[in-house]
Design an enzyme around this catalytic site. Structure first.
Site, mmCIF file in Angstrom:
data_model
loop_
_atom_site.group_PDB
_atom_site.id
_atom_site.type_symbol
_atom_site.label_atom_id
_atom_site.label_comp_id
_atom_site.label_asym_id
_atom_site.label_seq_id
_atom_site.Cartn_x
_atom_site.Cartn_y
_atom_site.Cartn_z
ATOM 1 C CG HIS A 9 -47.757 -28.998 12.681
ATOM 2 N ND1 HIS A 9 -47.443 -28.406 13.884
ATOM 3 C CD2 HIS A 9 -46.580 -29.209 12.054
ATOM 4 C CE1 HIS A 9 -46.134 -28.263 13.983
ATOM 5 N NE2 HIS A 9 -45.577 -28.754 12.877
ATOM 6 C CG ASP A 25 -43.121 -31.220 10.559
ATOM 7 O OD1 ASP A 25 -43.760 -30.226 10.960
ATOM 8 O OD2 ASP A 25 -42.129 -31.693 11.154
ATOM 9 C CG HIS A 36 -44.741 -31.831 15.869
ATOM 10 N ND1 HIS A 36 -44.943 -32.530 14.691
ATOM 11 C CD2 HIS A 36 -44.068 -30.711 15.506
ATOM 12 C CE1 HIS A 36 -44.416 -31.868 13.681
ATOM 13 N NE2 HIS A 36 -43.881 -30.749 14.145
ATOM 14 N NE ARG A 68 -39.052 -29.432 9.446
ATOM 15 C CZ ARG A 68 -40.229 -28.923 9.120
ATOM 16 N NH1 ARG A 68 -41.004 -28.359 10.028
ATOM 17 N NH2 ARG A 68 -40.646 -28.959 7.869
HETATM 18 C C1 OGA Z 1 -40.946 -28.147 13.465
HETATM 19 C C2 OGA Z 1 -41.736 -27.774 14.642
HETATM 20 C C3 OGA Z 1 -41.554 -27.360 16.997
HETATM 21 C C4 OGA Z 1 -40.645 -26.672 17.931
HETATM 22 O O1 OGA Z 1 -39.754 -27.775 13.420
HETATM 23 O O2 OGA Z 1 -41.471 -28.849 12.597
HETATM 24 O O3 OGA Z 1 -42.931 -27.933 14.627
HETATM 25 O O4 OGA Z 1 -40.838 -26.873 19.146
HETATM 26 N N1 OGA Z 1 -41.044 -27.325 15.686
HETATM 27 O O5 OGA Z 1 -39.770 -25.926 17.488
HETATM 28 MN MN MN Z 2 -43.508 -29.118 12.782
#
Ligand code: OGA
Ligand code: MN
Length: 288
Positions: free
Chosen positions: A105, A107, A261, A276
């Protein structure tokens, strides 16, 4: 420049060495960081061991306004700007989103002004697993045959948070709360171009993802599904991927306008916790 930017041996990504983000970099340094992000899509700031949530937020804000995540149960208790990504349970309650990103995806592609980038700061890491994969969507787009590129340059796709949240609940059960009526109303489906022109580099990138893109506008259901499957497959081909193996105190800043990602699994007896922030971007522009 007082720090080093070193390209990773991968189709995207660079390491930033010798920069302590607990002090906001000055304007010229921020310019180098912005440029490196536009060129490399993922920046890995090593050794951010002193960085507090307040400083993480302050650095993030230099790139734009921050977006507050819809899953408010998982905000940092003092700082709604920080989403806690974690499998840790305290007093019987999950402290963070345990299953964040277990599908490819970008974000917040499900809002009208999706995220420019996200900054994820490692707090606690498992001894094994829990890598994050990133895929270069400019390279993926450029790898497509010319006729297909021309075709998708003119297309739009619908992105929906609710569709994803429902699918994720089916897998994750009570770790993933359903949406309240108000939450649902705040994330209606949105439409974006299938190909996005990066506002800084001017390069075209694929902008559809398995996580949130539900269908292509104006195509019969089966054609839409087939085209999306084809694009999803190319978009995450091995040759476009960088695998981030987290080191203690890494802060990873990725560009959601030109990458997708994926979080990989890890044994659940380990603790994993990251903070985050999410920077708001512009309304995606298509090629036409
Ligand atoms: C995010 C995500 C990936 C991870 O925080 O947006 O996709 O590896 N995290 O935690
Ligand atoms: Mn993410």
């Amino acid at each position: 420049m007082s720090f080093e930017i070193r390209n990773l041996d991968a189709p995207l990504g660079a390491e930033i060495l010798g920069l302590d983000l607990s002090e906001v970099p000055h304007e010229a340094e921020l310019g180098h960081i912005r440029q490196a992000l536009a060129e490399r899509g993922v920046l890995v700031f090593r050794d951010q061991s002193r960085l507090t949530p307040e400083e993480h937020i302050a650095f993030s804000r230099t790139f734009g306004p921050l977006q507050i995540h819809i899953q408010h149960h998982f905000h940092h208790p003092q700082h709604p700007e920080i989403l806690v990504v974690s499998n840790v349970v305290e007093n019987g309650k999950p402290i963070g989103l345990a299953d964040a990103g277990r599908y490819w995806h970008s974000d917040l592609s499900y809002v009208a002004e999706p995220s420019l980038g996200s900054l994820l700061h490692a707090q606690e890491l498992p001894d094994e697993g829990g890598d994050t994969l990133f895929a270069n969507q400019v390279a993926a787009y450029e790898s497509l045959p010319a006729e297909l590129r021309e075709r998708i340059d003119g297309l739009q796709a619908v992105h929906s948070y609710e569709a994803r949240n429902r699918a994720q609940q089916a897998v994750s059960g009570d770790k993933r709360p359903g949406l309240t009526e108000a939450q649902r109303a705040s994330v209606p489906p949105v439409t974006h171009p299938v190909v996005r022109v990066h506002p800084e580099s001017g390069r075209k990138a694929l902008f559809v993802n398995e996580g949130f893109t539900t269908h292509i506008v104006g195509l019969p259901e089966d054609e839409s599904r087939a085209l999306l499957e084809e694009l999803f497959t190319v978009s995450v081909a091995e040759r476009f991927i960088y695998r981030h193996r987290w080191q203690p105190h890494d802060l990873v800043f990725w560009d959601n306008r030109q990458t997708v990602h994926l979080a990989t699994p890890f044994p659940q007896h380990y603790r994993r916790k990251l903070y985050r922030t999410t920077v708001q971007g512009d309304v995606p522009a298509g090629p036409n």
